[in-house]
Motif scaffolding. Sequence first.
Motif, PDB file in Angstrom:
ATOM      1  N   TYR A   1       0.686  -1.663   0.117  1.00 39.92           N
ATOM      2  CA  TYR A   1      -0.072   0.055   0.163  1.00 39.92           C
ATOM      3  C   TYR A   1       0.469   1.370   0.007  1.00 39.92           C
ATOM      4  N   MET A   2       0.971   2.222  -0.603  1.00 41.43           N
ATOM      5  CA  MET A   2       1.062   3.693  -0.680  1.00 41.43           C
ATOM      6  C   MET A   2       0.134   4.326  -1.515  1.00 41.43           C
TER       7      MET A   2
ATOM      8  N   PHE B   1      -4.910  13.769   3.084  1.00 45.70           N
ATOM      9  CA  PHE B   1      -4.270  12.540   2.849  1.00 45.70           C
ATOM     10  C   PHE B   1      -3.601  11.585   3.770  1.00 45.70           C
ATOM     11  N   TYR B   2      -3.337  10.784   3.615  1.00 45.73           N
ATOM     12  CA  TYR B   2      -2.960  10.227   4.071  1.00 45.73           C
ATOM     13  C   TYR B   2      -1.586   9.711   5.011  1.00 45.73           C
TER      14      TYR B   2
ATOM     15  N   ARG C   1      -4.646  12.241  -3.031  1.00 49.31           N
ATOM     16  CA  ARG C   1      -4.707  11.715  -2.005  1.00 49.31           C
ATOM     17  C   ARG C   1      -5.327  10.414  -2.096  1.00 49.31           C
ATOM     18  N   ASP C   2      -4.263   9.678  -2.664  1.00 46.86           N
ATOM     19  CA  ASP C   2      -5.122   8.675  -2.994  1.00 46.86           C
ATOM     20  C   ASP C   2      -3.823   7.747  -2.130  1.00 46.86           C
ATOM     21  N   LEU C   3      -4.452   5.872  -1.762  1.00 46.97           N
ATOM     22  CA  LEU C   3      -4.359   5.365  -1.389  1.00 46.97           C
ATOM     23  C   LEU C   3      -3.974   3.818  -2.954  1.00 46.97           C
TER      24      LEU C   3
ATOM     25  N   ARG D   1      -4.430  -0.757  -8.414  1.00 46.29           N
ATOM     26  CA  ARG D   1      -5.669  -0.154  -8.056  1.00 46.29           C
ATOM     27  C   ARG D   1      -5.786   0.457  -7.299  1.00 46.29           C
ATOM     28  N   LEU D   2      -6.844   1.594  -7.112  1.00 51.97           N
ATOM     29  CA  LEU D   2      -6.968   2.148  -6.499  1.00 51.97           C
ATOM     30  C   LEU D   2      -8.092   2.647  -5.381  1.00 51.97           C
ATOM     31  N   LEU D   3      -6.675   1.889  -4.537  1.00 51.38           N
ATOM     32  CA  LEU D   3      -8.021   1.527  -2.888  1.00 51.38           C
ATOM     33  C   LEU D   3      -8.687   2.388  -2.539  1.00 51.38           C
TER      34      LEU D   3
END
Length: 278
Positions: free
Chosen positions: A190-191, A243-244, A210-212, A234-236
């Motif tokens: 996960y990034m 953002f994370y 601001r994607d995981l 994949r965009l989880l």
Amino acid sequence: MSPTRRSLQFKQLQKLNFQVHEAPCYIKDQEKLLFVEWGPPTGVNGSHDWHYILDLKSNNLTKVQTTPPTWNIHGCVYRDGKLHVVTDGGPDETAYLATIDPKTWERTTILNNYYERPFMSFNDLEIDNEGNYYMTDSLSGWGRDLNPYGQPTKPTLYFVNATTMRAKELWYLEGNTNGVSLSPDGSTLYMADTGASEVKPSRRNEQGERDLWAFDIPTSSKTGQRLPVLTNRRLLARSIQYFYDGVRVSRNGWIFGAGGEVVDVLDPESGEKRSQIN
Ligand SMILES: *[C@@H]1O[C@H](CO)[C@@H](O)[C@H](O)[C@H]1NC(C)=O
Ligand SMILES: *[C@@H]1O[C@H](CO)[C@@H](O)[C@H](O)[C@H]1NC(C)=O
Ligand SMILES: *[C@@H]1O[C@H](CO)[C@@H](O)[C@H](O)[C@H]1NC(C)=O
């Protein structure tokens, strides 16, 4: 994996003056927590060496420094009795991966270049079950003019094989790299992409990333061993608040994403938010 409802109780242990938000690392066998404070906003001249060790039994908080001195630690994982850290580098060193002995506070630099090309500024790292490193090299230190050179690469995820110490570029992002973590079996990475926080000039971009992202880490058809390659991106999830920044996975697979002023707990398959800690 069924979600159990539990209410968590929180207690503030310490109150520090500034931003406490880098490299938390729990040293289980000593019951101590290492963490990093920026000092005054954005540090002093973009740098910080405010590393603290908190004794969780006595609540004794002590500022520590290593030999030689370490600046700008942004990611940390505790494994096999050592703190494995990545830094932005500075003031006289480019970004590096190092280990720190939490008994003697001696620092040993492991890697500070990629085939002689300097890294930009590391933000976080993860270590798999074999001890291999996954490290995010970000724009953040460049944004604070820590280095005399420009951007050698786009924000990049590096892999370092702990057996051979061979490094490889695994992925790059258009926004910015930040938190990185693995599923408990090491088969999913996960990034976070945190392009929504622009670094030069420093500002929020509401349309920014601001994607995981989730990726599979495949195994070799010949040897069955894990490969230094990412597939099936994949965009989880997208962070609900800002953002994370940090991302960590619990022993049973839940993803903890630190977004803005909350921590979202996400389902590893659907990316749906199961609860929020605030
Ligand atoms: C910060 O930078 C200024 C200007 O270059 C310099 O005068 C000052 O000594 C620096 N402070 C620290 C703590 O390095
Ligand atoms: C707090 O921890 C530091 C570092 O381990 C130690 O030097 C100091 O004596 C401790 N203070 C107390 C009150 O226990
Ligand atoms: C790391 O290198 C060792 C020795 O060459 C190899 O057996 C192993 O499969 C590599 N691991 C990864 C994840 O590439």
